[in-house]
Enzyme design. Structure first.
Site, mmCIF file in Angstrom:
data_model
loop_
_atom_site.group_PDB
_atom_site.id
_atom_site.type_symbol
_atom_site.label_atom_id
_atom_site.label_comp_id
_atom_site.label_asym_id
_atom_site.label_seq_id
_atom_site.Cartn_x
_atom_site.Cartn_y
_atom_site.Cartn_z
ATOM 1 N N CYS A 101 -21.595 2.604 -27.646
ATOM 2 C CA CYS A 101 -20.814 1.653 -26.680
ATOM 3 C C CYS A 101 -19.868 1.369 -26.306
ATOM 4 O O CYS A 101 -19.764 1.819 -24.645
ATOM 5 C CB CYS A 101 -21.741 0.136 -26.341
ATOM 6 S SG CYS A 101 -22.856 -0.507 -26.665
ATOM 7 N N HIS A 354 -24.511 -3.171 -18.234
ATOM 8 C CA HIS A 354 -23.774 -2.345 -19.029
ATOM 9 C C HIS A 354 -24.427 -1.362 -19.337
ATOM 10 O O HIS A 354 -25.524 -1.378 -20.309
ATOM 11 C CB HIS A 354 -23.501 -3.552 -20.693
ATOM 12 C CG HIS A 354 -22.932 -2.687 -21.801
ATOM 13 N ND1 HIS A 354 -22.555 -1.638 -22.007
ATOM 14 C CD2 HIS A 354 -23.311 -3.300 -22.949
ATOM 15 C CE1 HIS A 354 -21.933 -0.949 -22.986
ATOM 16 N NE2 HIS A 354 -22.804 -1.754 -23.345
ATOM 17 N N CYS A 385 -17.453 -3.748 -28.516
ATOM 18 C CA CYS A 385 -17.757 -3.524 -30.109
ATOM 19 C C CYS A 385 -18.948 -2.357 -29.999
ATOM 20 O O CYS A 385 -18.879 -2.447 -28.271
ATOM 21 C CB CYS A 385 -18.625 -4.863 -30.087
ATOM 22 S SG CYS A 385 -19.760 -5.675 -28.946
#
Length: 412
Positions: A101, A354, A385
């Site tokens: 991510c 996302h 995160c």
């Protein structure tokens, strides 16, 4: 706070400009279902150059593009291949990078380090994720020893379960609080769209579908304006019976890309490039993968310790909303209210989406826009995160800061 923040670089690194595609819903019904991931990157590279005509393309020293699943149209060393397709000179190199991510965030920090060291003057950094074509984990083959040797808990490989684990660890972070935060994210994004805050950095993307024909993506597809806490309370909990994590208080599966232009302060001045933000430092940290969502906490603590700042010195926060509980764990740790106006003032990933490796630069681009509107704020933080138990945080300084009092800054 010391009068001057301890700068963690040899040369100033400045964020010049950032853009992104509208984010789409992953899957055959999504607007990017049959659009290539690398074509989205190419579109953004060309747009960055168009928006910054004083930058000669041959002055670009590197193109760094992140993707979590580097295969198919997200393979072939994206930074180099997309740069060639975008028409950059053959002399401009490029590479691909992965930190799940935090891919785009790492593309920025890696190339920023090169600028600080004097190796680069100007770079392009971003990320892309087409989760419709490349679902997370679909092509992974985790070593069986991860679980067999108890290197990680089995939950560590399923992000939704790690979010449920955070609820377990901090029982006061209830589903009701998570749902309220999620509804707030949707409302804040809708308000930002209404004000026209989001649109300036959205780059229209031509799409093509064998059955639906040609189209033009001009707005984000995931938002659900008008979402209420009551609606969210009725959603199922797919990761655990009677759990707390739902499709409504977590980010969805999305397609999209981001890109930004970084430069040294000297190069920006030489080429008359605008300075939207100045990087003041960054940090990454590792945590137990079974509660990967708490990663931004130690990353931010590490960053604050290195720069000599406290959390009270941060006037704006752009925190990636992989899960509502993950953001609440951060704000709760630092004593920040769930509805603090400094946190994600234009909403976040729960509302806008996302697309994994691309999201870090979305956070930065939004913070840069907010800095221009908020000369009373000196420092802002982008944090997120990362799967397998990591967190990343980047500290930015506002070049528009007008010297407002510390009390005024913190009341933002």
């Amino acid at each position: 706070m010391d009068e001057e923040v301890r700068v963690l670089s040899g040369r100033d690194v400045v964020f010049v400009d950032g853009v992104r595609t509208p984010f789409g819903r992953a899957g055959e019904k999504g607007m990017y279902a049959q659009t290539r991931a690398d074509d989205m990157v190419v579109r953004l590279l060309r747009e960055i150059l168009r928006r910054n005509p004083s930058l000669p393309p041959e002055r670009i020293d590197e193109v760094a593009v992140a993707a979590t699943t580097q295969e198919g149209d997200q393979g072939l060393t994206l930074g180099r291949s997309a740069g060639m397709l975008a028409g950059l000179p053959q002399s401009v190199p490029g590479f691909a990078i992965d930190r799940m991510c935090a891919g785009a965030m790492t593309a920025v920090t890696t190339t920023a380090s090169g600028i600080a060291a004097g190796a680069y003057d100007a770079v392009l950094a971003g990320g892309v994720e087409h989760m419709g074509r490349h679902p997370l984990g679909a092509s992974f083959a985790p070593n069986p020893r991860f679980v067999a040797d108890r290197v990680v808990d089995g939950d560590a490989l399923v992000m939704g379960r790690t979010a449920e684990n955070i609820h377990d660890r901090y029982p006061h972070l209830t589903r009701e609080r998570a749902d309220a935060f999620a509804a707030g994210s949707q409302a804040k994004l809708a308000a930002a769209y209404q004000r026209g805050d989001v649109q300036p950095d959205l780059v229209p993307v031509a799409t093509r579908h064998a059955e639906r024909g040609w189209g033009l993506a001009t707005a984000d597809e995931p938002p659900r304006p008008g979402t209420t806490v009551e609606q969210l309370a009725g959603l199922k909990t797919p990761f655990r019976p009677h759990g707390r994590v739902t499709a409504g208080n977590a980010a969805g599966l999305n397609d999209g890309a981001t890109m930004c232009l970084l430069a040294s302060g000297e190069t920006a001045a030489e080429l008359d490039l605008p300075v939207a933000m100045r990087m003041a430092g960054f940090a990454f940290a590792g945590v137990d993968p079974a509660v990967m969502g708490i990663g931004p906490v130690p990353a931010t603590e590490k960053l604050l310790a290195k720069t000599g700042l406290s959390i009270d010195d941060i006037g704006l926060f752009e925190l990636n909303e992989a899960f509502a509980v993950q953001v609440l764990a951060f704000t709760d740790h630092f004593g920040i209210a769930d509805d603090d106006e400094r946190v994600n003032p234009w909403g976040g990933a729960i509302a806008v989406g996302h697309p994994l490796a691309s999201s870090g630069v979305r956070l930065m681009t939004q913070l840069a826009r907010q800095f221009a509107q908020r000369p009373d704020v000196r420092f802002g933080l982008t944090a997120m995160c990362v799967g397998l138990g990591q967190g990343g945080a980047v500290l930015w300084e506002n070049p528009h800061f007008d010297g407002s009092s510390k009390g005024e800054e913190q009341s933002a």
